[in-house]
Design a protein around this motif. Structure first.
Motif: not given
Length: 177
Positions: A136-138, A141-144, A156-157, A171-176
């Motif tokens: 999750v942290l990775h 961190q890498n999301s733009s 929130v996470t 966990i929202p679908d777009f984070i999975k």
């Protein structure tokens, strides 16, 4: 055993009435002794006491008496006829201890029975799934992503991960991934 105890012929009263009667029979003031029990505990014990009442009616046995063979027979009946988990059996034991004035947990035969129930129906894990915090942290961190909904979920996470005790969040679908 002879005739049935007269109170067993009556319909099942209620969990709180059975507990009160058990205390009254031991010369303990029921109104004070029942107060430490929460409403939810009484509701939980009610299901056991109702089954016990019915079992005692069938077996011609007083529900307020203590007999280890009767108790084990009753618990075996529940084990054979239900899918109750180990936690339910701990609740059954506590409810019966309350009305029989016996610390059932100290009885060696009942301890052995409970160990058998534990091995037959072990407690289920608290969660059916978990997620790896490093993944999750990775991802975060890498999301733009910069839209507000994603940033709010990210906040929130991160707050959930930073607390001393984790909360169960979807966990929202777009984070999975």
């Amino acid at each position: 055993m002879g005739s049935k105890p007269p109170f067993i012929e009556d319909p099942y009263p209620s969990g709180s009435q059975v507990i009160r009667e058990a205390f009254r029979r031991r010369w303990i003031p029921p109104n004070v002794m029942i107060r430490p029990l929460s409403e939810n505990t009484i509701k939980q014990y009610n299901s056991t006491l109702k089954l016990w009442w019915k079992y005692c009616r069938i077996t011609n046995f007083s529900p307020f008496e203590y007999d280890i063979s009767q108790t084990l027979s009753f618990l075996q009946h529940i084990l054979d006829s239900t899918g109750n988990s180990f936690g339910s059996f701990k609740s059954h034991r506590a409810a019966l201890s309350l009305i029989t004035s016996t610390e059932l947990g100290a009885n060696s035969e009942l301890k052995r029975f409970m160990k058998g129930v534990y091995r037959t129906r072990p407690p289920k894990p608290k969660y059916d799934s978990t997620w790896n915090t490093q993944d999750v942290l990775h991802f975060l961190q890498n999301s733009s992503e910069t839209h507000l909904k994603f940033l709010s979920c990210k906040l929130v996470t991160l707050l959930a991960l930073a607390t001393g005790h984790r909360i169960n969040i979807r966990i929202p679908d777009f984070i999975k991934t």
